[in-house]
Write an enzyme that holds these catalytic residues in place. Structure first.
Site, PDB file in Angstrom:
ATOM      1  N   LYS A  34      -1.430  -6.595  -5.664  1.00 15.70           N
ATOM      2  CA  LYS A  34      -1.205  -8.017  -5.940  1.00 15.70           C
ATOM      3  C   LYS A  34       0.196  -8.262  -6.515  1.00 15.70           C
ATOM      4  O   LYS A  34       0.896  -9.194  -6.107  1.00 15.70           O
ATOM      5  CB  LYS A  34      -2.289  -8.517  -6.895  1.00 15.70           C
ATOM      6  CG  LYS A  34      -2.294 -10.002  -7.126  1.00 15.70           C
ATOM      7  CD  LYS A  34      -3.556 -10.457  -7.826  1.00 15.70           C
ATOM      8  CE  LYS A  34      -3.711  -9.855  -9.208  1.00 15.70           C
ATOM      9  NZ  LYS A  34      -4.323  -8.548  -9.290  1.00 15.70           N
ATOM     10  N   THR A  63       2.758  -6.341  -6.056  1.00 14.63           N
ATOM     11  CA  THR A  63       3.691  -6.044  -4.960  1.00 14.63           C
ATOM     12  C   THR A  63       3.854  -7.260  -4.056  1.00 14.63           C
ATOM     13  O   THR A  63       4.973  -7.630  -3.679  1.00 14.63           O
ATOM     14  CB  THR A  63       3.185  -4.835  -4.147  1.00 14.63           C
ATOM     15  OG1 THR A  63       3.041  -3.716  -5.022  1.00 14.63           O
ATOM     16  CG2 THR A  63       4.150  -4.482  -3.020  1.00 14.63           C
ATOM     17  N   ARG A 104       3.283 -10.475 -15.663  1.00 16.61           N
ATOM     18  CA  ARG A 104       2.887  -9.905 -16.948  1.00 16.61           C
ATOM     19  C   ARG A 104       3.632  -8.600 -17.199  1.00 16.61           C
ATOM     20  O   ARG A 104       4.112  -7.951 -16.269  1.00 16.61           O
ATOM     21  CB  ARG A 104       1.387  -9.619 -16.961  1.00 16.61           C
ATOM     22  CG  ARG A 104       0.504 -10.841 -16.918  1.00 16.61           C
ATOM     23  CD  ARG A 104      -0.960 -10.460 -16.794  1.00 16.61           C
ATOM     24  NE  ARG A 104      -1.236  -9.797 -15.535  1.00 16.61           N
ATOM     25  CZ  ARG A 104      -2.326  -9.089 -15.284  1.00 16.61           C
ATOM     26  NH1 ARG A 104      -3.233  -8.915 -16.219  1.00 16.61           N
ATOM     27  NH2 ARG A 104      -2.511  -8.532 -14.120  1.00 16.61           N
ATOM     28  N   LYS A 157      -4.379   3.254 -12.698  1.00 12.79           N
ATOM     29  CA  LYS A 157      -3.759   2.266 -11.805  1.00 12.79           C
ATOM     30  C   LYS A 157      -2.252   2.462 -11.654  1.00 12.79           C
ATOM     31  O   LYS A 157      -1.654   2.051 -10.675  1.00 12.79           O
ATOM     32  CB  LYS A 157      -4.020   0.842 -12.325  1.00 12.79           C
ATOM     33  CG  LYS A 157      -5.340   0.262 -11.883  1.00 12.79           C
ATOM     34  CD  LYS A 157      -5.392  -1.219 -12.139  1.00 12.79           C
ATOM     35  CE  LYS A 157      -4.504  -1.963 -11.168  1.00 12.79           C
ATOM     36  NZ  LYS A 157      -4.574  -3.417 -11.331  1.00 12.79           N
ATOM     37  N   ALA A 208      -7.186  -9.055 -17.357  1.00  7.59           N
ATOM     38  CA  ALA A 208      -7.997 -10.150 -16.820  1.00  7.59           C
ATOM     39  C   ALA A 208      -9.486  -9.846 -16.810  1.00  7.59           C
ATOM     40  O   ALA A 208     -10.294 -10.757 -16.715  1.00  7.59           O
ATOM     41  CB  ALA A 208      -7.535 -10.502 -15.411  1.00  7.59           C
ATOM     42  N   PHE A 256      -6.588  -8.984 -11.328  1.00  8.98           N
ATOM     43  CA  PHE A 256      -7.820  -8.706 -10.592  1.00  8.98           C
ATOM     44  C   PHE A 256      -8.152  -9.827  -9.606  1.00  8.98           C
ATOM     45  O   PHE A 256      -7.262 -10.521  -9.126  1.00  8.98           O
ATOM     46  CB  PHE A 256      -8.972  -8.398 -11.559  1.00  8.98           C
ATOM     47  CG  PHE A 256      -8.747  -7.157 -12.367  1.00  8.98           C
ATOM     48  CD1 PHE A 256      -8.496  -5.940 -11.742  1.00  8.98           C
ATOM     49  CD2 PHE A 256      -8.745  -7.190 -13.753  1.00  8.98           C
ATOM     50  CE1 PHE A 256      -8.271  -4.786 -12.483  1.00  8.98           C
ATOM     51  CE2 PHE A 256      -8.513  -6.031 -14.500  1.00  8.98           C
ATOM     52  CZ  PHE A 256      -8.277  -4.838 -13.855  1.00  8.98           C
ATOM     53  N   PHE A 299      -1.242  -1.574   4.628  1.00  8.89           N
ATOM     54  CA  PHE A 299      -1.026  -0.196   4.193  1.00  8.89           C
ATOM     55  C   PHE A 299      -0.721   0.668   5.417  1.00  8.89           C
ATOM     56  O   PHE A 299      -1.208   0.391   6.525  1.00  8.89           O
ATOM     57  CB  PHE A 299      -2.260   0.344   3.468  1.00  8.89           C
ATOM     58  CG  PHE A 299      -2.360  -0.086   2.028  1.00  8.89           C
ATOM     59  CD1 PHE A 299      -2.286   0.839   1.001  1.00  8.89           C
ATOM     60  CD2 PHE A 299      -2.525  -1.423   1.689  1.00  8.89           C
ATOM     61  CE1 PHE A 299      -2.381   0.446  -0.321  1.00  8.89           C
ATOM     62  CE2 PHE A 299      -2.612  -1.821   0.368  1.00  8.89           C
ATOM     63  CZ  PHE A 299      -2.537  -0.877  -0.643  1.00  8.89           C
ATOM     64  N   TRP A 341       5.612  -3.991   0.900  1.00 10.04           N
ATOM     65  CA  TRP A 341       5.795  -2.635   0.366  1.00 10.04           C
ATOM     66  C   TRP A 341       6.764  -1.863   1.254  1.00 10.04           C
ATOM     67  O   TRP A 341       7.631  -1.143   0.760  1.00 10.04           O
ATOM     68  CB  TRP A 341       4.447  -1.908   0.312  1.00 10.04           C
ATOM     69  CG  TRP A 341       4.515  -0.534  -0.293  1.00 10.04           C
ATOM     70  CD1 TRP A 341       4.381  -0.204  -1.613  1.00 10.04           C
ATOM     71  CD2 TRP A 341       4.749   0.694   0.408  1.00 10.04           C
ATOM     72  NE1 TRP A 341       4.511   1.156  -1.781  1.00 10.04           N
ATOM     73  CE2 TRP A 341       4.747   1.738  -0.562  1.00 10.04           C
ATOM     74  CE3 TRP A 341       4.969   1.033   1.740  1.00 10.04           C
ATOM     75  CZ2 TRP A 341       4.952   3.069  -0.233  1.00 10.04           C
ATOM     76  CZ3 TRP A 341       5.171   2.362   2.073  1.00 10.04           C
ATOM     77  CH2 TRP A 341       5.160   3.370   1.107  1.00 10.04           C
TER      78      TRP A 341
END
Length: 562
Positions: A74, A76, A97, A108, A276, A304, A384, A412
């Site tokens: 998210k 990214t 954030r 993560k 979150a 999230f 991906f 990405w």
């Protein structure tokens, strides 16, 4: 086959511009900055005040479906979308954030985006940055220390040591600190009592920090914070203790937003970092409002899925801060769709269009949620490298069949260029919403009762059939309403992996009950926290934390950070 570079390798290859040049591109003079080295700066109080009279730009929120444990990229997509809008000639600022060391050292990884869509310098931002999280931890723990000292020195306020609400905090996952006993070792070491640590990102001090409008409001919020109850069961506040000034002093520099840049030199304001799943999951109101004064378009993210970060952004941050969002990007990935379609994590690399079709139900629910706020949206399929052609074709077929606007996003891999389709789609739906004069509507009114707010979130956002409060929560609800806090928004602490409060219920579960075990008034923050299921405020590290792969060489170069 060319080598796939790691995030840190890509970031290290970037040619960053001096932060003064980034500020200049936003129309800011050098005097507006408090510089931290070459590539980081804080924005001064003076410029924040000067900007308040300027017109706001348009705000795009990036959210997602319920994620896999590794996340769906998210941040990214947020960074790549900002870069794409810049490539389209738009005046844009990204608002994110600050990362917590818990996820960085845990499972993560960092929160600076990834690949060719990153905010930089990523090592600094992911680690100590400008010291904001340390300052928040220090303010939090100074208050805890002052409470215990007050009790030790005679307890003038008659604090009931069994009813102390304020917890200590640390910015790392440490399960051993969830339940501890302090004050052991004799009379001079304090009063023995149970204590509970929470991660800084889940603390009320972090929420206060992120929901304050300015320094004066920060002090006001700290002052009214309820820290305990006395022996007569009356609330005791920071103001009663007389230390709101000292705590504000510790945060006077941290409250200034941080300015950095992306790999493509798009300005990014990175400030505040509440989780979150436990807290409200959005960057600071000061940062978002400042960004809206500096740009025609602001791209921000909430943690999230839309059931957590987006709901809290739209019902808590927007209502408290008077912020009006214009559109939403909902991030999905093939792997998350397959997980919600019943595929185990170890098998997500296997081609499975049927699982994509089955897991689409989760995405469909998040789309329905955003529609309830009357906001236009675009689905972003974060591509991906391992995605199969057949799986993507199934995703496209489903979106087209249900008439959902979507874009295949490859930020990405390609940076801003990989987000042009998403940017174009969002600009289009924003324009259409303006033409049709549709605008954001919160899910509930602040005048609704706490029970009504809980019902609306759990039924309309999660899809629950009912909400069940424990005996303890019912007692707390009565106390909250009697104290006059019933007009606060509700912040539900719930698992991020499921729409329900059970992390094993993937996809789109139906007919389930949300169990609220505890209600806690966060009076300083200005919301009531409702703890659902078994949600903890201090996460633990996994069996093989990311920290095991990190190192630094004799030249100070870091490896293994992502």
């Amino acid at each position: 086959m060319s080598k796939i570079l790691s995030d840190i390798e890509i970031a290290r290859m970037a040619r960053l511009k001096p932060i003064q040049e980034i500020a200049q591109s936003m129309g800011l003079k050098e005097e507006a900055l408090e510089v931290f080295g070459k590539y980081k700066a804080k924005l001064s109080y003076e410029i924040i005040e000067e900007l308040k009279t300027k017109k706001d730009g348009k705000l795009i929120l990036v959210t997602s479906i319920n994620p896999t444990p590794a996340g769906e990229g998210k941040s990214t997509v947020t960074v790549g979308l900002g870069d794409a809008l810049k490539q389209l000639g738009k005046n844009v600022v990204i608002a994110l954030r600050e990362p917590s060391l818990g996820p960085v050292m845990g499972i993560k990884g960092g929160a600076c985006g990834g690949g060719y869509a990153q905010v930089v310098p990523m090592e600094d931002i992911n680690l100590h940055f400008t010291g904001d999280l340390h300052a928040i931890s220090a303010a939090n723990n100074t208050l805890a220390s002052l409470i215990d000292n007050h009790i030790q020195q005679g307890n003038r306020l008659k604090i009931d040591t069994r009813k102390i609400l304020w917890k200590r905090a640390i910015d790392i996952n440490d399960r051993a600190l969830r339940h501890v006993v302090i004050g052991l070792g004799g009379k001079t070491n304090g009063i023995p009592r149970e204590e509970h640590f929470e991660i800084t990102a889940a603390s009320e001090m972090m929420a206060i920090f992120c929901l304050a409008d300015d320094l004066a409001d920060l002090k006001k919020r700290i002052s009214r914070t309820v820290i305990a109850y006395n022996i007569h069961n009356e609330p005791v506040t920071v103001k009663d203790l007389g230390v709101e000034g000292a705590l504000t002093v510790l945060l006077r520099d941290a409250i200034k937003p941080n300015l950095v840049q992306t790999l493509e030199h798009t300005p990014a304001i990175v400030h505040g970092g509440p989780f979150a799943n436990i807290a409200h999951g959005c960057n600071s109101i000061i940062a978002t409002k400042t960004a809206l004064k500096l740009a025609d378009y602001v791209v921000t993210e909430a943690g999230f899925g839309a059931d957590l970060g987006a709901e809290k952004f739209l019902d808590i941050k927007c209502q408290i801060g008077g912020i009006l969002p214009n559109a939403v990007a909902i991030v999905a990935t093939i792997r998350a769709l397959k997980m919600h379609g019943g595929v185990e994590l170890k098998d997500l690399h296997i081609n499975n269009p049927k699982a994509v079709r089955k897991g689409f139900a989760n995405l469909r629910k998040h789309v329905e949620t955003i529609k309830q706020y009357q906001l236009p949206f675009v689905i972003s399929l974060n591509h991906f490298v391992g995605d199969f052609k057949e799986e993507i074709e199934e995703f496209i077929r489903l979106c087209e069949y249900e008439n959902m606007p979507f874009a295949i996003t490859k930020v990405w891999e390609k940076g801003g260029q990989g987000g042009i389709e998403l940017a174009d789609q969002l600009l289009s739906v924003i324009h259409e919403a303006e033409e049709e004069r549709t605008s954001y509507q919160p899910l509930y009114s602040l005048s609704d009762s706490i029970e009504v707010k809980l019902e609306k979130i759990c039924k309309k956002v999660y899809g629950a059939s009912c909400v069940e409060l424990s005996i303890n929560a019912k007692k707390q609800l009565k106390e909250i309403e009697e104290a006059g806090w019933g007009n606060f928004p509700v912040c539900i602490a719930k698992t991020q992996y499921s729409l329900s409060d059970d992390p094993s219920k993937l996809g789109r579960p139906e007919g389930f009950t949300i169990s609220i075990r505890e209600l806690k008034p966060s009076v300083g923050a200005g919301f009531v926290v409702a703890y659902a299921g078994q949600m903890l405020t201090m996460p633990g590290l996994p069996k093989y934390p990311a920290a095991l792969n990190m190192d630094v060489n004799e030249n100070g170069q870091i490896k293994g950070l992502f």
